[in-house]
Design a protein around this motif. Structure first.
Motif, PDB file in Angstrom:
ATOM      1  N   ILE A   1       0.870  -1.176   0.000  1.00 31.68           N
ATOM      2  CA  ILE A   1       0.000   0.000   0.000  1.00 31.68           C
ATOM      3  C   ILE A   1       0.907   1.225   0.000  1.00 31.68           C
ATOM      4  N   SER A   2       0.936   1.946  -1.113  1.00 30.84           N
ATOM      5  CA  SER A   2       1.863   3.067  -1.256  1.00 30.84           C
ATOM      6  C   SER A   2       1.153   4.389  -1.001  1.00 30.84           C
ATOM      7  N   LEU A   3       1.629   5.102   0.007  1.00 35.82           N
ATOM      8  CA  LEU A   3       1.148   6.440   0.328  1.00 35.82           C
ATOM      9  C   LEU A   3       2.346   7.295   0.698  1.00 35.82           C
ATOM     10  N   SER A   4       2.323   8.545   0.283  1.00 33.09           N
ATOM     11  CA  SER A   4       3.411   9.449   0.641  1.00 33.09           C
ATOM     12  C   SER A   4       3.016  10.302   1.843  1.00 33.09           C
ATOM     13  N   LYS A   5       4.029  10.836   2.510  1.00 26.26           N
ATOM     14  CA  LYS A   5       3.788  11.723   3.645  1.00 26.26           C
ATOM     15  C   LYS A   5       3.022  12.967   3.191  1.00 26.26           C
ATOM     16  N   GLU A   6       3.304  13.399   1.970  1.00 24.96           N
ATOM     17  CA  GLU A   6       2.643  14.584   1.423  1.00 24.96           C
ATOM     18  C   GLU A   6       1.152  14.338   1.199  1.00 24.96           C
ATOM     19  N   GLU A   7       0.794  13.109   0.799  1.00 26.07           N
ATOM     20  CA  GLU A   7      -0.618  12.781   0.597  1.00 26.07           C
ATOM     21  C   GLU A   7      -1.389  12.838   1.915  1.00 26.07           C
ATOM     22  N   VAL A   8      -0.736  12.435   2.983  1.00 29.03           N
ATOM     23  CA  VAL A   8      -1.379  12.478   4.294  1.00 29.03           C
ATOM     24  C   VAL A   8      -1.482  13.917   4.787  1.00 29.03           C
ATOM     25  N   ALA A   9      -0.389  14.665   4.668  1.00 26.06           N
ATOM     26  CA  ALA A   9      -0.365  16.056   5.136  1.00 26.06           C
ATOM     27  C   ALA A   9      -1.376  16.910   4.384  1.00 26.06           C
ATOM     28  N   ALA A  10      -1.642  16.566   3.138  1.00 21.74           N
ATOM     29  CA  ALA A  10      -2.594  17.344   2.336  1.00 21.74           C
ATOM     30  C   ALA A  10      -4.006  17.283   2.903  1.00 21.74           C
ATOM     31  N   LEU A  11      -4.300  16.277   3.706  1.00 22.80           N
ATOM     32  CA  LEU A  11      -5.627  16.137   4.294  1.00 22.80           C
ATOM     33  C   LEU A  11      -5.753  16.864   5.636  1.00 22.80           C
ATOM     34  N   SER A  12      -4.674  17.491   6.065  1.00 15.56           N
ATOM     35  CA  SER A  12      -4.676  18.269   7.304  1.00 15.56           C
ATOM     36  C   SER A  12      -4.471  19.733   6.969  1.00 15.56           C
ATOM     37  N   PRO A  13      -5.427  20.615   7.280  1.00 12.49           N
ATOM     38  CA  PRO A  13      -5.275  22.042   6.972  1.00 12.49           C
ATOM     39  C   PRO A  13      -4.012  22.663   7.573  1.00 12.49           C
ATOM     40  N   GLN A  14      -3.538  22.104   8.663  1.00 10.91           N
ATOM     41  CA  GLN A  14      -2.341  22.633   9.319  1.00 10.91           C
ATOM     42  C   GLN A  14      -1.097  21.783   9.047  1.00 10.91           C
TER      43      GLN A  14
END
Length: 269
Positions: free
Chosen positions: A113-126
């Motif tokens: 399951i490939s996910l980047s840190k940037e993909e996760v951070a993009a879902l957090s407004p902060q």
């Protein structure tokens, strides 16, 4: 209505502090505690938004701690948001959260399951990192149907992608909260798999209260924890643990009585 456990988008909540205060006003909430995970950043905005509304904002925090191998969350209320020790702890915790996220993403990679840190951070407004944001990323990627299944399949303690967050002890966290002139209470003890004997031990370190009334406690469990609180002369708290649409915990669904709120105020260092 007094809700002593809520989250904004400065941790893993959906709403900005201003939006949360507006929602609280519509719900008739009189006292609202902002208790974001390991950060104090949302409190000032909430206090500004609450001016003229009649809502009292309680500056708070939910610290992630470890007690005998279990992750235990500690609620701090009435904390001094300028306390340098607590601010330093928050900074360290945000670094720890990012490091944990990197480790969890690596574990998911071994599961193809490939996910980047940037993909996760993009879902957090902060740009903050939490398991809630990772769960949302798994849903967006099509790996899971909803955030609940993401936790059940991958992110809960003991699941394939889980990693513990911190080694900060609950006892040390109680001391830090007291240094910041706040009160220290156990959040959702059933969720943390705590027993009465654990609470008794933490009382020796100055514990002030227990969140007896939480959405994930059954009526029987709420009654049992209130009995524990009464026996140990601790304050009995209620809070919704509101995060927004990603959880089934409506704002104000659990409340603290005015008498218990006053008792908590009286325990401030």
């Amino acid at each position: 209505m007094i809700d002593l456990h809520t989250h904004t988008h400065f941790s893993d909540g959906e709403h900005a502090p201003t939006s949360l205060v507006q929602l609280a006003q519509k719900m008739g909430i009189r006292v609202l505690a902002i208790t974001d995970h390991d950060t104090l950043d949302g409190i000032a905005q909430a206090q500004t938004a609450a001016k003229g509304t009649g809502i009292e904002i309680v500056p708070g925090i939910e610290l992630s701690t470890q007690y005998e191998g279990r992750e235990v969350h500690l609620l701090g209320h009435f904390v001094d948001t300028t306390n340098t020790t607590l601010l330093a702890v928050c900074q360290q915790m945000q670094i720890a959260r990012e490091q944990r996220m990197e480790g969890m993403l690596q574990k998911l990679e071994t599961l193809h399951i490939s996910l980047s840190k940037e993909e996760v951070a993009a879902l957090s407004p902060q740009g903050r990192f939490s398991r809630a944001h990772l769960a949302q990323a798994l849903v967006k990627k099509g790996v899971c149907k909803n955030t609940f299944s993401a936790f059940e399949l991958y992110l809960k303690a003991g699941k394939p992608a889980w990693l513990p967050l911190t080694q900060i002890s609950t006892m040390q966290a109680i001391a830090w909260v007291h240094q910041a002139h706040g009160t220290a209470s156990l959040a959702h003890p059933n969720v943390s798999h705590l027993e009465a004997k654990d609470v008794e031990a933490l009382c020796l370190h100055g514990l002030d209260g227990i969140e007896t009334d939480h959405p994930e406690h059954s009526a029987t469990e709420r009654k049992q924890w209130r009995q524990v609180a009464q026996r140990l002369q601790l304050v009995s708290l209620g809070g919704s643990d509101f995060h927004g649409k990603h959880s089934n915990r409506p704002l104000g669904c659990m409340s603290t009585s005015p008498e218990e709120f006053l008792a908590l105020q009286m325990r401030r260092p």
